[in-house]
Motif scaffolding. Structure first.
Motif, PDB file in Angstrom:
ATOM      1  N   VAL A 156     -66.009 -37.980 -10.565  1.00 53.86           N
ATOM      2  CA  VAL A 156     -67.189 -37.998 -10.941  1.00 53.86           C
ATOM      3  C   VAL A 156     -68.253 -37.194 -10.711  1.00 53.86           C
ATOM      4  O   VAL A 156     -68.919 -36.981 -11.923  1.00 53.86           O
ATOM      5  N   GLY A 157     -68.352 -36.609  -9.702  1.00 57.62           N
ATOM      6  CA  GLY A 157     -69.052 -35.616  -9.301  1.00 57.62           C
ATOM      7  C   GLY A 157     -69.167 -34.393 -10.356  1.00 57.62           C
ATOM      8  O   GLY A 157     -69.805 -33.739 -11.036  1.00 57.62           O
ATOM      9  N   LEU A 197     -66.736 -26.143 -12.313  1.00 62.88           N
ATOM     10  CA  LEU A 197     -66.177 -25.323 -11.230  1.00 62.88           C
ATOM     11  C   LEU A 197     -67.305 -25.177 -10.200  1.00 62.88           C
ATOM     12  O   LEU A 197     -66.793 -25.122  -9.102  1.00 62.88           O
ATOM     13  N   VAL A 198     -68.643 -25.294 -10.682  1.00 62.07           N
ATOM     14  CA  VAL A 198     -69.382 -25.260  -9.244  1.00 62.07           C
ATOM     15  C   VAL A 198     -69.148 -26.796  -8.657  1.00 62.07           C
ATOM     16  O   VAL A 198     -69.353 -26.944  -7.310  1.00 62.07           O
ATOM     17  N   ALA A 199     -68.866 -27.742  -9.145  1.00 61.81           N
ATOM     18  CA  ALA A 199     -68.630 -28.994  -8.384  1.00 61.81           C
ATOM     19  C   ALA A 199     -67.384 -28.701  -7.537  1.00 61.81           C
ATOM     20  O   ALA A 199     -67.440 -29.367  -6.321  1.00 61.81           O
ATOM     21  N   SER A 200     -66.575 -27.831  -8.040  1.00 63.16           N
ATOM     22  CA  SER A 200     -65.227 -27.769  -7.170  1.00 63.16           C
ATOM     23  C   SER A 200     -65.685 -26.920  -6.064  1.00 63.16           C
ATOM     24  O   SER A 200     -65.131 -27.085  -4.767  1.00 63.16           O
ATOM     25  N   ARG A 201     -66.492 -25.955  -6.011  1.00 56.65           N
ATOM     26  CA  ARG A 201     -67.088 -25.227  -4.821  1.00 56.65           C
ATOM     27  C   ARG A 201     -67.939 -26.156  -3.907  1.00 56.65           C
ATOM     28  O   ARG A 201     -67.699 -25.892  -2.568  1.00 56.65           O
ATOM     29  N   ALA A 202     -68.482 -27.077  -4.473  1.00 59.21           N
ATOM     30  CA  ALA A 202     -69.234 -28.248  -3.545  1.00 59.21           C
ATOM     31  C   ALA A 202     -68.372 -29.408  -3.085  1.00 59.21           C
ATOM     32  O   ALA A 202     -68.626 -30.021  -2.359  1.00 59.21           O
TER      33      ALA A 202
END
Lengths: 206, 206, 206
Positions: free
Chosen positions: C31-32, C21-26
């Motif tokens: 792969v990230g 979820l943090v990756a979706s905010r970024a």
């Protein structure tokens, strides 16, 4: 010296150069250069060796310490000759990534680890040094830069190595292939804008 | 209790005080004080022990956990008495650095590690706790502060210890010398502005 | 499968969801997502196992790697369905914290570690993954958020487990209690504003 060891030395040297270049952007003194060079050059291999319960490379073989120190001294006296340090960091980092992923995946394969662990070791060895460099120096981590392939290159390279080994390739051939695939993908991303679709439905609110 | 062990306890205690003072600047609760005190006080020794494949000090001897907790409680109730917490952090950090470098280099020497590894262990043990404190609390890492000696003090102190041991000094004498040289250089940098030339040809562009 | 192992898997899965979820905010690529999911889901257990000189869980059992990858894929394709990703991160993090603290304290108890070490292992296993996630993604670490209980929940949960074991509870009952106390305190802090007094005499000057 086997190709695997050579790639490992090369990755340590080139990652150390990027660490020293970041130190030059932060205008540190020469010991600060050596500190960031060592952190970047040796961070990935140290993480790999700790996780696999091996003695860290630079404790087993002090040559590595001489290599990162030499890289720091070299950059301290020559960085002003570069037209763009940021470009140099990006491209050296791409080369070092290839060597480090090959060394990480190769060591894990040599220990007979299963596929998943080989892939993670390739990624961790390749990405940890640069990540530590960027977090400590408070730069935006290359690992998380939006719209660029980075971890993906490490993953694809490691996977190529696993497949090559299964197809009967020698460790040296596999390692060379890992480095080529990793560097090739990263170069394609830097020059031609290769990328995977990013998650874009909504930017974060806060 | 040997001087080496004493220096180790002292470094853990004083680093823990700096961690708790950083927690007071971030206005955390008392458990947050203990968390940052523990991270700062025990971070360096834990890294050293992990790299050297030893059991971390605070697992082998729980006194260390009591020491960092006590430091956190002390600071929670007395930090408001300080005129400048930032000055207290700087000076306590200098003292702790000296003790931690001595403990790190001393342990590595006691294990018969070669010179390069002793120097790196002195630096890593001395700098890791404060670096973790500053990265987690999002303060500018002391390690990378421009125009101040920091890693250099750890390097010079460790080197003095190696030379003293070669000249026949006892482990205790060596350890005391490491601490003195490290703290002396850091104090000179803080009060008299001692520094190495920094890389200055060009500031970064972006 | 014992309750302890189940809690461990659950904590890895749910922490991995928060990382993704943090990756979706970024706005990273898939792969990230997997990178941050793995770092968050496996960071705490890896730290615990390294400190206790055990083989990291995901090297001993590759199922963990499949779990974090699955979590990353799931979030990549469904995160846009959430009304507030920040709320989801907070609450999933609370659940994962409970499971991870139970797994950390439980493993340390199973090895016969003394009380202090059990408490620290509960805290370290619970907090390290989320801390790594927030530091790498440059978000404000939940661990250090002012006026909220976080490390305190992990400490109280671990302590409850130690007391239950002393009172004769089975490992499974103890582990369940650890998770309940940790999650309950965190939920109370998030919904009812439970907190400890923070250090407030003076904000920092600089």
């Amino acid at each position: 010296m086997s190709l695997l060891v050579l790639l490992d030395y090369a990755a340590v040297l080139v990652f150390a150069l990027t660490g020293a270049l970041v130190a030059s952007r932060a205008q540190l003194d020469i010991v600060g250069f050596a500190f960031l060079a060592g952190l970047t050059g040796l961070g990935g291999g140290t993480l790999r060796d700790t996780l696999l319960n091996r003695t860290p490379i630079w404790i087993a073989d002090q040559t590595y310490l001489a290599v990162v120190t030499g890289a720091a001294v070299l950059v301290f006296f020559t960085a002003h000759l570069l037209e763009s340090r940021m470009r140099a960091i990006l491209w050296l980092d791409a080369l070092a990534l290839g060597g480090a992923v090959a060394a990480g995946a190769g060591v894990a394969q040599g220990l007979g680890q299963p596929v998943g662990v080989v892939l993670v070791m390739g990624i961790a060895t390749g990405c940890a040094g640069g990540l530590a460099r960027d977090v400590v120096a408070n730069e935006l981590p290359l690992v998380l830069k939006q719209g660029e392939l980075y971890v993906t290159c490490a993953l694809a390279g490691s996977l190529a190595g696993v497949l090559a080994t299964r197809a009967g390739a020698s460790p040296a051939l596999s390692a060379g292939l890992v480095a080529l695939v990793t560097i090739g993908l990263r170069a394609g991303s830097l020059t031609l804008g290769w990328r995977l679709p990013v998650y874009r439905p909504r930017p974060p609110r806060q």
